[in-house]
Design a protein around this motif. Structure first.
Motif, short mmCIF file in Angstrom:
data_model
loop_
_atom_site.label_atom_id
_atom_site.label_comp_id
_atom_site.label_asym_id
_atom_site.label_seq_id
_atom_site.Cartn_x
_atom_site.Cartn_y
_atom_site.Cartn_z
N UNK A 154 22.42 -14.74 16.36
CA UNK A 154 23.50 -14.38 15.44
C UNK A 154 23.08 -14.67 14.00
N UNK A 155 22.48 -15.83 13.77
CA UNK A 155 22.09 -16.22 12.42
C UNK A 155 20.96 -15.35 11.88
N UNK A 156 20.04 -14.95 12.76
CA UNK A 156 18.96 -14.04 12.34
C UNK A 156 19.54 -12.71 11.86
N UNK A 157 20.52 -12.20 12.58
CA UNK A 157 21.15 -10.94 12.19
C UNK A 157 21.93 -11.11 10.89
N UNK A 158 22.59 -12.26 10.73
CA UNK A 158 23.31 -12.54 9.48
C UNK A 158 22.33 -12.62 8.31
N UNK A 159 21.18 -13.23 8.55
CA UNK A 159 20.17 -13.37 7.50
C UNK A 159 19.63 -12.01 7.06
N UNK A 160 19.68 -11.02 7.98
CA UNK A 160 19.21 -9.67 7.66
C UNK A 160 20.29 -8.83 6.98
N UNK A 161 21.46 -9.44 6.70
CA UNK A 161 22.50 -8.77 5.94
C UNK A 161 23.58 -8.10 6.77
N UNK A 162 23.60 -8.38 8.08
CA UNK A 162 24.61 -7.76 8.95
C UNK A 162 25.94 -8.49 8.85
N UNK A 163 27.03 -7.73 8.76
CA UNK A 163 28.38 -8.30 8.79
C UNK A 163 28.73 -8.65 10.24
N UNK A 164 29.80 -9.42 10.42
CA UNK A 164 30.20 -9.83 11.77
C UNK A 164 30.37 -8.65 12.72
N UNK A 167 35.31 -11.62 17.55
CA UNK A 167 35.84 -12.98 17.65
C UNK A 167 34.79 -13.95 18.18
N UNK A 168 33.95 -13.47 19.11
CA UNK A 168 32.86 -14.31 19.65
C UNK A 168 31.83 -14.61 18.56
N UNK A 169 31.55 -13.60 17.72
CA UNK A 169 30.63 -13.81 16.60
C UNK A 169 31.19 -14.88 15.66
N UNK A 170 32.49 -14.80 15.36
CA UNK A 170 33.12 -15.78 14.48
C UNK A 170 33.06 -17.18 15.09
N UNK A 171 33.23 -17.27 16.41
CA UNK A 171 33.16 -18.57 17.09
C UNK A 171 31.75 -19.14 17.00
N UNK A 172 30.75 -18.26 17.17
CA UNK A 172 29.35 -18.70 17.02
C UNK A 172 29.11 -19.20 15.60
N UNK A 173 29.63 -18.49 14.63
CA UNK A 173 29.44 -18.88 13.23
C UNK A 173 30.06 -20.24 12.95
N UNK A 174 31.27 -20.48 13.49
CA UNK A 174 31.90 -21.80 13.29
C UNK A 174 31.04 -22.90 13.89
N UNK A 175 30.46 -22.64 15.06
CA UNK A 175 29.59 -23.62 15.70
C UNK A 175 28.32 -23.85 14.88
N UNK A 221 29.05 -26.02 11.86
CA UNK A 221 29.23 -27.42 12.23
C UNK A 221 27.88 -28.09 12.52
N UNK A 222 27.02 -27.40 13.25
CA UNK A 222 25.72 -27.98 13.62
C UNK A 222 24.80 -28.16 12.41
N UNK A 223 24.88 -27.23 11.46
CA UNK A 223 24.02 -27.32 10.27
C UNK A 223 24.68 -28.07 9.12
N UNK A 224 25.94 -28.46 9.32
CA UNK A 224 26.71 -29.19 8.30
C UNK A 224 26.80 -28.40 7.00
N UNK A 225 27.21 -27.12 7.15
CA UNK A 225 27.38 -26.24 5.99
C UNK A 225 28.78 -25.63 6.04
N UNK A 226 29.17 -24.97 4.94
CA UNK A 226 30.53 -24.43 4.85
C UNK A 226 30.61 -22.92 4.81
N UNK A 227 29.47 -22.25 4.64
CA UNK A 227 29.54 -20.80 4.56
C UNK A 227 28.25 -20.17 5.10
N UNK A 228 28.31 -18.84 5.25
CA UNK A 228 27.22 -18.09 5.84
C UNK A 228 25.93 -18.17 5.01
N UNK A 229 26.07 -18.05 3.69
CA UNK A 229 24.88 -18.09 2.83
C UNK A 229 24.15 -19.42 2.95
N UNK A 230 24.92 -20.51 2.93
CA UNK A 230 24.33 -21.84 3.05
C UNK A 230 23.70 -22.02 4.43
#
Length: 210
Positions: free
Chosen positions: A155-165, A177-185, A188-197
């Motif tokens: 999911x994060x690799x695809x986000x890094x390539x500029x793909x929206x949810x 919704x599953x993508x959003x759940x993965x993003x929230x996880x 939390x694991x990386x201790x960041x607040x947004x997609x860019x970070x």
């Protein structure tokens, strides 16, 4: 196994000919070392190790055909005592941890080849290990972190390539919704607040690569 003259037998695996040439020139100047082989990709490195049985393999991680990480695993599967020094441009703790887990004895940044490589070869040949202090500190800092799952990394690799949810959901055949759940996880694991970070942190640590 040193050669008949007691020299450390070295093989270098890197897909950049200029770097291999530079390393060969440095080794040629050392009376206690000899370059016995070169490889331009991971598969050649495995075959070269099988045929030459060098004392030390200098291994780039980012190579075509077979990655350096897979080559390390393959070589160590053949000979558990193989001594491999990773050469890399990436200082990320996650990538370093993967290399060490695969069986690397040392992790050397390419920016330090001219100043540290020769001493590290001798040190590893003597049975010691080497990890740059900054990377060792990062590994220790994140040792207790819960790792990202394979799906979260995808999911994060695809986000890094500029793909929206919505695009990520379509490409992975999962719901938005599953993508959003993965993003929230992931956050939390990386201790960041947004997609860019999340993306910049994962790139810096070597969890993902572009």
């Amino acid at each position: 196994m040193t050669d008949a003259e007691g020299r450390i037998r070295i093989m270098v695996a890197d897909d950049h000919p200029a770097l291999r040439y530079g390393i060969a020139a440095m080794i040629e100047m050392q009376p206690d070392m000899v370059l016995v082989g070169e490889a331009a990709n991971g598969r050649e490195a495995v075959e070269g190790f099988r045929n030459l049985r060098p004392d030390i393999v200098l291994m780039d991680l980012q190579m075509p055909v077979m990655s350096g990480l897979d080559a390390i695993s393959a070589i160590r599967a053949e000979l558990r005592t193989a001594r491999i020094v990773v050469l890399t441009t990436y200082a990320g703790d996650a990538q370093a941890a993967r290399a060490l887990k695969a069986g690397a004895s040392a992790y050397l940044l390419k920016t330090a080849i001219r100043t540290e490589m020769i001493d590290i070869i001798r040190s590893v040949h003597a049975g010691r290990r080497h990890l740059p202090p900054d990377i060792a500190q990062e590994i220790a800092l994140h040792a207790g972190d819960e790792p990202l799952s394979e799906r979260e990394i995808g999911v994060l690799n695809l986000a890094a390539s500029g793909n929206a949810n919505k695009q990520i959901a379509w490409k992975l055949s999962i719901s938005e919704e599953t993508v959003k759940a993965h993003m929230r996880s992931i956050f939390a694991k990386l201790d960041v607040n947004d997609r860019t970070h999340a993306v910049t942190t994962a790139l810096r640590r070597g969890i993902i690569k572009l």
